[in-house]
Design a protein around this motif. Structure first.
Motif, PDB file in Angstrom:
ATOM      1  N   MET A 217      60.499  63.884   0.300  1.00 48.85           N
ATOM      2  CA  MET A 217      60.389  62.783  -0.659  1.00 48.85           C
ATOM      3  C   MET A 217      59.500  61.648  -0.156  1.00 48.85           C
ATOM      4  SD  MET A 217      64.383  62.655  -1.772  1.00 48.85           S
ATOM      5  CE  MET A 217      64.264  61.114  -2.697  1.00 48.85           C
ATOM      6  N   GLY A 218      58.933  61.807   1.043  1.00 47.14           N
ATOM      7  CA  GLY A 218      58.056  60.774   1.574  1.00 47.14           C
ATOM      8  C   GLY A 218      58.767  59.704   2.375  1.00 47.14           C
ATOM      9  N   LYS A 219      59.983  60.008   2.837  1.00 49.35           N
ATOM     10  CA  LYS A 219      60.750  59.029   3.596  1.00 49.35           C
ATOM     11  C   LYS A 219      60.392  59.024   5.080  1.00 49.35           C
ATOM     12  CE  LYS A 219      63.131  57.676   0.035  1.00 49.35           C
ATOM     13  NZ  LYS A 219      62.964  56.299  -0.480  1.00 49.35           N
ATOM     14  N   ALA A 220      59.393  59.827   5.455  1.00 51.77           N
ATOM     15  CA  ALA A 220      58.917  59.843   6.837  1.00 51.77           C
ATOM     16  C   ALA A 220      57.395  59.794   6.834  1.00 51.77           C
ATOM     17  CB  ALA A 220      59.394  61.091   7.563  1.00 51.77           C
ATOM     18  N   TYR A 221      56.835  59.185   7.863  1.00 52.85           N
ATOM     19  CA  TYR A 221      55.393  59.243   8.119  1.00 52.85           C
ATOM     20  C   TYR A 221      55.242  59.803   9.520  1.00 52.85           C
ATOM     21  CZ  TYR A 221      50.623  57.800   9.208  1.00 52.85           C
ATOM     22  OH  TYR A 221      49.299  57.795   9.589  1.00 52.85           O
ATOM     23  N   GLN A 222      54.496  60.899   9.646  1.00 52.37           N
ATOM     24  CA  GLN A 222      54.507  61.673  10.883  1.00 52.37           C
ATOM     25  C   GLN A 222      55.969  62.054  11.148  1.00 52.37           C
ATOM     26  OE1 GLN A 222      52.484  59.025  13.616  1.00 52.37           O
ATOM     27  NE2 GLN A 222      50.503  59.303  12.611  1.00 52.37           N
ATOM     28  N   ASN A 223      56.535  61.656  12.271  1.00 57.55           N
ATOM     29  CA  ASN A 223      57.963  61.910  12.483  1.00 57.55           C
ATOM     30  C   ASN A 223      58.728  60.594  12.625  1.00 57.55           C
ATOM     31  OD1 ASN A 223      57.055  61.110  14.983  1.00 57.55           O
ATOM     32  ND2 ASN A 223      58.112  62.713  16.134  1.00 57.55           N
ATOM     33  N   LEU A 224      58.244  59.576  11.930  1.00 57.84           N
ATOM     34  CA  LEU A 224      58.839  58.244  11.998  1.00 57.84           C
ATOM     35  C   LEU A 224      59.639  57.955  10.731  1.00 57.84           C
ATOM     36  CD1 LEU A 224      55.670  56.401  13.350  1.00 57.84           C
ATOM     37  CD2 LEU A 224      57.682  57.086  14.683  1.00 57.84           C
ATOM     38  N   THR A 267      55.302  49.273   4.154  1.00 60.11           N
ATOM     39  CA  THR A 267      54.383  48.226   3.711  1.00 60.11           C
ATOM     40  C   THR A 267      53.622  47.650   4.893  1.00 60.11           C
ATOM     41  OG1 THR A 267      55.916  47.710   1.910  1.00 60.11           O
ATOM     42  CG2 THR A 267      54.195  46.093   2.380  1.00 60.11           C
ATOM     43  N   ALA A 268      54.332  47.408   5.987  1.00 61.52           N
ATOM     44  CA  ALA A 268      53.686  46.845   7.176  1.00 61.52           C
ATOM     45  C   ALA A 268      52.632  47.795   7.736  1.00 61.52           C
ATOM     46  CB  ALA A 268      54.737  46.527   8.236  1.00 61.52           C
ATOM     47  N   ILE A 269      52.921  49.071   7.737  1.00 58.94           N
ATOM     48  CA  ILE A 269      51.959  50.047   8.249  1.00 58.94           C
ATOM     49  C   ILE A 269      50.690  50.060   7.407  1.00 58.94           C
ATOM     50  CG2 ILE A 269      51.540  52.523   8.581  1.00 58.94           C
ATOM     51  CD1 ILE A 269      54.617  52.714   9.195  1.00 58.94           C
ATOM     52  N   VAL A 270      50.855  50.079   6.086  1.00 57.81           N
ATOM     53  CA  VAL A 270      49.680  50.092   5.200  1.00 57.81           C
ATOM     54  C   VAL A 270      48.911  48.777   5.319  1.00 57.81           C
ATOM     55  CG1 VAL A 270      48.890  50.280   2.805  1.00 57.81           C
ATOM     56  CG2 VAL A 270      50.745  51.761   3.628  1.00 57.81           C
ATOM     57  N   MET A 271      49.634  47.664   5.440  1.00 59.16           N
ATOM     58  CA  MET A 271      48.977  46.370   5.629  1.00 59.16           C
ATOM     59  C   MET A 271      48.068  46.388   6.852  1.00 59.16           C
ATOM     60  SD  MET A 271      52.175  43.764   4.980  1.00 59.16           S
ATOM     61  CE  MET A 271      51.320  42.345   5.699  1.00 59.16           C
ATOM     62  N   LEU A 272      48.621  46.827   7.966  1.00 60.53           N
ATOM     63  CA  LEU A 272      47.882  46.774   9.227  1.00 60.53           C
ATOM     64  C   LEU A 272      46.765  47.814   9.282  1.00 60.53           C
ATOM     65  CD1 LEU A 272      50.950  46.232  11.555  1.00 60.53           C
ATOM     66  CD2 LEU A 272      49.107  44.588  11.163  1.00 60.53           C
ATOM     67  N   ARG A 273      47.061  49.017   8.799  1.00 64.40           N
ATOM     68  CA  ARG A 273      46.053  50.067   8.875  1.00 64.40           C
ATOM     69  C   ARG A 273      44.907  49.827   7.891  1.00 64.40           C
ATOM     70  NH1 ARG A 273      47.959  55.202  10.671  1.00 64.40           N
ATOM     71  NH2 ARG A 273      46.005  56.028   9.842  1.00 64.40           N
ATOM     72  N   SER A 274      45.223  49.259   6.727  1.00 63.58           N
ATOM     73  CA  SER A 274      44.201  49.061   5.692  1.00 63.58           C
ATOM     74  C   SER A 274      43.665  47.635   5.643  1.00 63.58           C
ATOM     75  CB  SER A 274      44.783  49.441   4.320  1.00 63.58           C
ATOM     76  OG  SER A 274      45.223  50.770   4.296  1.00 63.58           O
ATOM     77  N   ARG A 275      44.260  46.760   6.464  1.00 65.54           N
ATOM     78  CA  ARG A 275      43.852  45.351   6.516  1.00 65.54           C
ATOM     79  C   ARG A 275      43.951  44.698   5.127  1.00 65.54           C
ATOM     80  NH1 ARG A 275      41.523  44.542  11.499  1.00 65.54           N
ATOM     81  NH2 ARG A 275      40.783  46.429  12.557  1.00 65.54           N
ATOM     82  N   THR A 280      49.208  44.073  -1.960  1.00 64.78           N
ATOM     83  CA  THR A 280      48.260  45.185  -2.120  1.00 64.78           C
ATOM     84  C   THR A 280      48.814  46.451  -1.480  1.00 64.78           C
ATOM     85  OG1 THR A 280      46.414  43.616  -2.073  1.00 64.78           O
ATOM     86  CG2 THR A 280      45.898  45.944  -1.670  1.00 64.78           C
ATOM     87  N   ALA A 281      49.434  46.282  -0.313  1.00 61.35           N
ATOM     88  CA  ALA A 281      50.016  47.446   0.363  1.00 61.35           C
ATOM     89  C   ALA A 281      51.123  48.070  -0.486  1.00 61.35           C
ATOM     90  CB  ALA A 281      50.579  47.025   1.718  1.00 61.35           C
ATOM     91  N   ARG A 282      51.971  47.235  -1.095  1.00 57.50           N
ATOM     92  CA  ARG A 282      53.044  47.763  -1.947  1.00 57.50           C
ATOM     93  C   ARG A 282      52.460  48.491  -3.152  1.00 57.50           C
ATOM     94  NH1 ARG A 282      55.779  42.573  -1.105  1.00 57.50           N
ATOM     95  NH2 ARG A 282      57.473  42.876   0.412  1.00 57.50           N
ATOM     96  N   ALA A 283      51.421  47.943  -3.730  1.00 58.04           N
ATOM     97  CA  ALA A 283      50.789  48.568  -4.894  1.00 58.04           C
ATOM     98  C   ALA A 283      50.227  49.938  -4.522  1.00 58.04           C
ATOM     99  CB  ALA A 283      49.684  47.665  -5.442  1.00 58.04           C
ATOM    100  N   ARG A 284      49.612  50.035  -3.358  1.00 56.59           N
ATOM    101  CA  ARG A 284      49.061  51.315  -2.918  1.00 56.59           C
ATOM    102  C   ARG A 284      50.172  52.331  -2.672  1.00 56.59           C
ATOM    103  NH1 ARG A 284      43.939  49.906   1.169  1.00 56.59           N
ATOM    104  NH2 ARG A 284      42.793  48.641  -0.346  1.00 56.59           N
ATOM    105  N   LEU A 285      51.252  51.861  -2.101  1.00 56.05           N
ATOM    106  CA  LEU A 285      52.385  52.755  -1.862  1.00 56.05           C
ATOM    107  C   LEU A 285      52.997  53.229  -3.178  1.00 56.05           C
ATOM    108  CD1 LEU A 285      54.048  50.951   1.158  1.00 56.05           C
ATOM    109  CD2 LEU A 285      53.396  53.375   1.118  1.00 56.05           C
ATOM    110  N   GLN A 286      53.129  52.330  -4.128  1.00 57.52           N
ATOM    111  CA  GLN A 286      53.682  52.708  -5.426  1.00 57.52           C
ATOM    112  C   GLN A 286      52.800  53.755  -6.103  1.00 57.52           C
ATOM    113  OE1 GLN A 286      54.363  49.429  -8.074  1.00 57.52           O
ATOM    114  NE2 GLN A 286      55.459  50.651  -9.568  1.00 57.52           N
ATOM    115  N   VAL A 292      53.213  57.329   2.723  1.00 58.87           N
ATOM    116  CA  VAL A 292      52.296  56.550   3.550  1.00 58.87           C
ATOM    117  C   VAL A 292      50.963  57.264   3.711  1.00 58.87           C
ATOM    118  CG1 VAL A 292      51.912  55.546   5.834  1.00 58.87           C
ATOM    119  CG2 VAL A 292      54.170  55.369   4.756  1.00 58.87           C
ATOM    120  N   ARG A 293      50.982  58.554   3.959  1.00 58.56           N
ATOM    121  CA  ARG A 293      49.709  59.284   4.147  1.00 58.56           C
ATOM    122  C   ARG A 293      48.774  59.112   2.952  1.00 58.56           C
ATOM    123  NH1 ARG A 293      49.098  62.507   8.528  1.00 58.56           N
ATOM    124  NH2 ARG A 293      51.014  63.211   9.592  1.00 58.56           N
ATOM    125  N   GLU A 294      49.349  59.291   1.758  1.00 52.20           N
ATOM    126  CA  GLU A 294      48.527  59.173   0.552  1.00 52.20           C
ATOM    127  C   GLU A 294      48.055  57.735   0.355  1.00 52.20           C
ATOM    128  OE1 GLU A 294      51.086  61.029   0.944  1.00 52.20           O
ATOM    129  OE2 GLU A 294      50.864  62.931  -0.136  1.00 52.20           O
TER     130      GLU A 294
END
Length: 298
Positions: A217-224, A267-275, A280-286, A292-294
């Protein structure tokens, strides 16, 4: 011979006939030798567990719920696995629920006769409005506990997906289940004490079901575990470490990002990785269905 006496879980184990004569080290060694058989008993079930994992993930994604139903040790294991899904994966508490014969009191105190009440099991299913979107997993080492059979029968009639986690062949519960996961752990070291090998196998299977479904369901990114709820000091520290690992930043940057987005790891991961900022990070995740990968375009 009674029907119960014929079950694999009720047989005497010839390897432990002298259990009561053993010194402490030999005693625990004898008990532990039997534990090695548990993973071997679960292994043949993996293809069937994988099928159920995908069904559970689909149902939960589409607004359904997962219910575990059991009595005694089996019921407690179901409640345990269900209760850990909210803090680990950030899902609503009602998404995964445990139902134990005798109610909450039975978690700590035996409720005499509760497991023999078939109608009570059915009533629990009706009371929760279980229907076609839901999945109901019955758990019983013997594969024949009346409370669990009543629940599975009612769930089946409601259109829910049903599964049975058992430790015997030709379980009665299979008649009411679309999936049967029979981990044949054999005679217990202490005759009939199914909280031992049978219970350990049940816990392994439940862990596989929920962890597998949540990852799908996308509740993990890598094994995190990127959807954990950072509700205490330990979990906030874990959240920081997760963001550090996933983003390649330092602790200070990770903590600042988490504070800016209400401690949402994804959200924090997308914020930092995508600057980008938190909104904006929440919108991308939604848009990426919470994956997270997508959201990162990986």
């Amino acid at each position: 011979m009674s029907e119960l006496a014929k079950l694999e879980t009720e047989a005497r184990n010839p390897a432990t006939f002298d259990l009561d004569r053993l010194e402490p080290l030999a005693l625990v060694e004898a008990l532990h030798r039997e534990n090695y058989k548990v993973a071997e008993a679960v292994e043949p079930l993996l293809p069937h567990i994988a099928q159920l994992v995908e069904v559970v993930a689909q149902r939960l994604t589409n607004g359904g719920r997962l219910f575990y139903v059991g009595a005694g040790t089996s019921g407690r294991l179901g409640v345990l696995d269900a209760s850990e899904c909210h803090p680990t994966f950030g899902v609503p508490q009602e998404m995964v629920q445990g139902i134990i014969a005798g109610g909450p009191k039975a978690l700590t105190t035996p409720v005499e006769g509760a497991e023999d009440d078939r109608e009570a099991g059915a009533a629990e299913i009706r009371a929760r409005g279980i229907g076609p979107k839901d999945v109901v997993v019955g758990i019983a080492a013997s594969g024949r506990t009346p409370f669990v059979i009543g629940a599975l029968e009612a769930a089946q009639a409601s259109g829910a997906v049903t599964a049975a986690v058992v430790n015997v062949r030709e379980a009665v519960m299979s008649r009411y289940a679309q999936f049967t996961l029979a981990a044949i752990t054999g005679p217990e070291a202490l005759t009939g004490s199914t909280r031992l090998k049978a219970g350990t196998a049940q816990k392994m299977i439940l862990n596989l079901i929920t962890t597998g479904a949540m990852v799908r369901m996308g509740k993990a990114y890598q094994n995190l575990m990127v959807d954990l709820k950072a509700t205490n000091t330990k979990l906030r520290d874990r959240a920081i470490r997760i963001v550090v690992e996933a983003s390649g930043t330092d602790r200070e940057q990770a903590e600042r990002a988490l504070e800016a987005c209400d401690w949402e790891c994804k959200t924090a991961i997308v914020m930092l990785r995508s600057r980008v900022d938190a909104a904006t990070a929440r919108a991308r995740l939604q848009a990426a269905g919470g994956r997270v990968r997508e959201a990162l375009g990986e």
